[in-house]
Enzyme design. Structure first.
Site, PDB file in Angstrom:
ATOM      1  N   LYS A 221      49.992 -92.947  78.008  1.00 38.21           N
ATOM      2  CA  LYS A 221      49.964 -92.052  79.172  1.00 38.21           C
ATOM      3  C   LYS A 221      48.580 -91.978  79.805  1.00 38.21           C
ATOM      4  O   LYS A 221      47.562 -92.301  79.188  1.00 38.21           O
ATOM      5  CB  LYS A 221      50.511 -90.676  78.800  1.00 38.21           C
ATOM      6  N   ARG A 256      57.657 -90.858  70.347  1.00 39.09           N
ATOM      7  CA  ARG A 256      58.268 -91.741  71.350  1.00 39.09           C
ATOM      8  C   ARG A 256      57.192 -92.736  71.779  1.00 39.09           C
ATOM      9  O   ARG A 256      56.208 -92.343  72.404  1.00 39.09           O
ATOM     10  CB  ARG A 256      58.755 -90.894  72.538  1.00 39.09           C
TER      11      ARG A 256
HETATM   12  C1  PT1 Z   1      58.171 -87.589  76.700  1.00 43.85           C
HETATM   13  C2  PT1 Z   1      58.672 -88.486  77.678  1.00 43.85           C
HETATM   14  C3  PT1 Z   1      60.095 -88.645  77.754  1.00 43.85           C
HETATM   15  N1  PT1 Z   1      57.885 -89.186  78.527  1.00 43.85           N
HETATM   16  C4  PT1 Z   1      60.362 -87.112  76.003  1.00 43.85           C
HETATM   17  N2  PT1 Z   1      60.903 -87.957  76.892  1.00 43.85           N
HETATM   18  C5  PT1 Z   1      58.437 -89.989  79.453  1.00 43.85           C
HETATM   19  N3  PT1 Z   1      61.172 -86.408  75.160  1.00 43.85           N
HETATM   20  C6  PT1 Z   1      59.836 -90.147  79.518  1.00 43.85           C
HETATM   21  C7  PT1 Z   1      51.366 -90.509  82.517  1.00 43.85           C
HETATM   22  O1  PT1 Z   1      50.669 -89.498  82.603  1.00 43.85           O
HETATM   23  O2  PT1 Z   1      56.876 -87.369  76.569  1.00 43.85           O
HETATM   24  N4  PT1 Z   1      59.011 -86.926  75.895  1.00 43.85           N
HETATM   25  N5  PT1 Z   1      60.623 -89.478  78.675  1.00 43.85           N
HETATM   26  C8  PT1 Z   1      57.557 -90.747  80.405  1.00 43.85           C
HETATM   27  N6  PT1 Z   1      56.873 -89.858  81.285  1.00 43.85           N
HETATM   28  C9  PT1 Z   1      55.535 -90.025  81.656  1.00 43.85           C
HETATM   29  C10 PT1 Z   1      54.763 -88.925  81.975  1.00 43.85           C
HETATM   30  C11 PT1 Z   1      54.964 -91.294  81.624  1.00 43.85           C
HETATM   31  C12 PT1 Z   1      53.405 -89.070  82.261  1.00 43.85           C
HETATM   32  C13 PT1 Z   1      53.614 -91.460  81.935  1.00 43.85           C
HETATM   33  C14 PT1 Z   1      52.833 -90.349  82.238  1.00 43.85           C
HETATM   34  O3  PT1 Z   1      50.914 -91.652  82.595  1.00 43.85           O
END
Ligand code: PT1
Length: 278
Positions: A221, A256
């Site tokens: 992230k 994850r």
């Molecule tokens: C997570 C999650 C998810 N993240 C769960 N499911 C994502 N339970 C998708 C960035 O800042 O943490 N928990 N499903 C992906 N979401 C992101 C959010 C991807 C922020 C990247 C960022 O780069």
């Protein structure tokens, strides 16, 4: 660690959820058929590398992402879930905020629902999730993916995330989803500044205190690139493992992740070192 069991997995040791994105930006062009084979091959590789379950998502929820129509999301995920289950690559979780996707994914053999809106995005999701009988991941987010990084604000990020998740656990219990089927997640990067993410990573204990297993999704992230300035997404493994380390120290049982083999090795060595120290 706990003696909880989740879609057939005992949570007496840390478990890895391998990320399987089936969105156009992760599987460029080419036909659906090709996408399906590529997705199955990637899931097979993650299982071989040590993934305990595969998280299938057809809607990007990263910052700035747009909503996906339900028919499109179904077209992306349902065949993939069916094939994963048929090929013995389960258990499978479905990363969705939509009631209809939850229902059809359950029918296709999904064993877990993962909703980044904690069943708040779709007014029908709470009932739909309850009717599937499946366990559910409730994640905290402030705002929706399209705009959540514009101006995140909290007076007390850990307290507010904990309060939100506590209320969502209660909402689930009110429709008949027992606490034993609930996993909670602070939602790293979902409407959070770097400082908010750091405070949540330091406060995972406060979430465990709610009595549900905790899932952590920090893999690759962007907060990592705020510390290691500009590191692009496929150069964030070190930072991703640092987040796993704070999770392990606070009893987080589900991670994850994109980099399954490296994370599995990290956890195995971390466990052995700590076992020997005790
Ligand atoms: C997570 C999650 C998810 N993240 C769960 N499911 C994502 N339970 C998708 C960035 O800042 O943490 N928990 N499903 C992906 N979401 C992101 C959010 C991807 C922020 C990247 C960022 O780069």
């Amino acid at each position: 660690m706990t003696d909880a069991v989740l879609c057939g997995l005992t949570l007496d040791a840390p478990r890895l959820m391998g990320i399987l994105n089936v969105t156009p930006d992760s599987f460029s062009d080419g036909g659906r058929y090709l996408d399906l084979d590529a997705a199955i091959a990637h899931a097979r590789a993650m299982k071989a590398a040590g993934a305990d379950l595969i998280d299938v998502g057809g809607e990007s929820t990263r910052p700035g992402a747009d909503d996906v129509p339900v028919e499109e999301e179904l077209a992306r995920v349902i065949l993939v879930i069916e094939r994963l289950v048929a090929d013995g690559l389960g258990p499978v979780s479905v990363d969705t905020r939509k009631a209809q996707v939850m229902r059809e994914a359950a029918r296709a053999g999904a064993g877990l629902i993962n909703d980044v809106s904690a069943l708040t995005f779709d007014p029908k999701a709470l009932t739909a999730a309850a009717e599937t009988g499946l366990p559910i991941v409730l994640m905290h987010a402030q705002g929706d993916p399209r705009t959540m990084q514009k101006a995140p604000h909290y007076d007390d990020v850990v307290g507010e995330v904990r309060g939100f998740l506590e209320a969502r656990i209660a909402a689930c219990e009110a429709v008949g989803i027992p606490k034993a089927k609930i996993v909670i997640d602070p939602g790293i990067g979902f409407g959070k500044t770097l400082q908010h993410n750091l405070d949540l990573l330091a406060g995972l204990d406060a979430l465990s205190a709610l009595g549900c297993p905790v899932l952590l999704g920090a893999s690759r992230k962007s907060f990592i690139a705020k510390i290691d300035e500009g590191a692009d997404a496929d150069h964030r493994l070190g930072g991703s493992l640092a987040a796993v380390a704070v999770g392990l120290a606070q009893g987080v049982v589900l991670y994850r992740v994109h980099d399954v083999s490296q994370t599995a090795q990290f956890i195995a060595v971390w466990n052995e070192i700590n076992r020997n120290r005790k």
